[in-house]
Scaffold this active site. Structure first.
Site, PDB file in Angstrom:
ATOM      1  N   HIS A   1       0.775  -1.047   0.121  1.00 32.62           N
ATOM      2  CA  HIS A   1      -0.060  -0.013   0.027  1.00 32.62           C
ATOM      3  C   HIS A   1       0.960   1.059   0.026  1.00 32.62           C
ATOM      4  CE1 HIS A   1      -2.577   2.923   2.149  1.00 32.62           C
ATOM      5  NE2 HIS A   1      -3.550   2.509   0.994  1.00 32.62           N
TER       6      HIS A   1
ATOM      7  N   HIS B   1      -1.000  10.496  -3.413  1.00 33.09           N
ATOM      8  CA  HIS B   1      -2.022  10.012  -3.107  1.00 33.09           C
ATOM      9  C   HIS B   1      -3.072  10.923  -3.124  1.00 33.09           C
ATOM     10  CE1 HIS B   1      -5.140   9.050   0.142  1.00 33.09           C
ATOM     11  NE2 HIS B   1      -4.974   7.979  -0.140  1.00 33.09           N
TER      12      HIS B   1
HETATM   13 CA    CA Z   1      -4.825   3.934  -3.034  1.00 37.67          CA
END
Ligand code: CA
Length: 324
Positions: A18, A60
């Site tokens: 992640h 992000h």
């Molecule tokens: Ca993501």
């Protein structure tokens, strides 16, 4: 098919790094991706937004001010809301910034206090092309086939700014050979309309995962009909779902290992793989006794893959469980 091809592997639950090995190094830096690669992750995740000159960059947020020094470098370039938007900067300008561990943009304080210290190091925000080149290079030199997992971030915001994020990203992926069902790439998005468009209008054959934040239809017992209907709709254009983790596990009233929710069962019945987010060793629900137990629960629930900030630990836990 995607799932069956993996059945022969020792470890059946896939590990998606992640934002890279973001538990250890600033998210989405090439350093964090190389580390995750070396830790044995099956997928490396990229969140993707566009620069002013339409270059896909790995970031992000649509903002630059929580992971870079943009506020000091370009103080005049903020919008009236006080935020700095990647879409207002050329790719070259974005790459000239210093990337940092995530911090609160008002206070500068770390979001995860026990992780890499913010505002230190010489990291950069990579373009999607730079990152793919590194991953493909590593795949060649290490004889592996680690897959990419790009997320289309806020496509509606991009449309409102006159930009087709999905169209541009798919073209970029095509340049690097990611274009078919069997390509080692998964495209993810929260926007259901846009992900359907990716499949049906843009003709994308890649594996698609529909992301969902937790909602009543996912977990409520009396929402079973709606849940199955929604999942059947997703299965028309996507291959899997990426639900938030709180929709995936239920506390065991006897205090044992938490069990999988109906969402997992119903998604599998609809032919969808399930990749919940996010496994964090430094922030997990109190329903789990330990980070290891969270992985045990994932195996017992039949989860297909997990987004993890700590890919080394996730790989190790799943391997240990497989060996038991
Ligand atoms: Ca993501």
């Amino acid at each position: 098919m995607f799932k069956e091809s993996r059945m022969a592997r020792v470890r059946q639950v896939q590990v998606i790094a992640h934002r890279g090995a973001s538990g250890y190094l600033p998210e989405h830096t090439l350093e964090a991706k190389a580390m995750a690669y070396a830790m044995g992750a099956d997928y490396l995740e990229q969140d993707v937004v566009l620069s002013k000159d339409d270059v896909p960059v790995v970031l992000h947020d649509i903002h630059l001010d929580t992971v870079t020094d943009v506020a000091e470098r370009f103080p005049d370039r903020k919008r009236s809301d006080g935020r700095f938007y990647a879409i207002d900067f050329l790719a070259e300008e974005i790459q000239s910034l210093r990337a940092s561990e995530r911090f609160h943009h008002r206070t500068g304080k770390a979001v995860f206090p026990d992780r890499f210290p913010p505002h230190t190091g010489t990291f950069q925000v990579p373009t999607l092309a730079d990152e793919i080149q590194m991953i493909q290079g590593l795949n060649k030199s290490s004889w592996r086939s680690v897959a990419i997992y790009p997320e289309l971030k806020q496509p509606k915001f991009h449309h409102d700014e006159g930009k087709d994020l999905a169209g541009i990203v798919l073209k970029e992926l095509g340049k690097f050979g990611y274009s078919s069902k069997t390509s080692p790439a998964v495209v993810q998005c929260f926007d259901e309309t846009e992900l359907r468009r990716v499949r049906e209008e843009l003709g994308c054959d890649l594996t698609l995962v529909q992301l969902f934040s937790s909602a009543d239809w996912m977990t409520k017992t009396d929402a079973a009909d709606e849940r199955r209907k929604r999942l059947a709709t997703v299965a028309e254009y996507a291959d899997g779902i990426g639900p938030s983790i709180d929709a995936v596990f239920l506390e065991d009233p006897l205090g044992g290992v938490p069990i999988g929710s109906s969402l997992v069962v119903d998604a599998h019945a609809a032919g969808l793989i399930v990749h919940p987010w996010t496994f964090r060793a430094d922030a997990f629900s109190s329903m789990f006794k330990s980070f290891a137990q969270m992985h045990q629960a994932a195996v017992l629930a039949g989860i297909d893959g997990v987004f993890s900030d700590f890919p080394d630990q996730s790989v190790k836990f799943f391997e240990n469980i497989a060996a038991e």
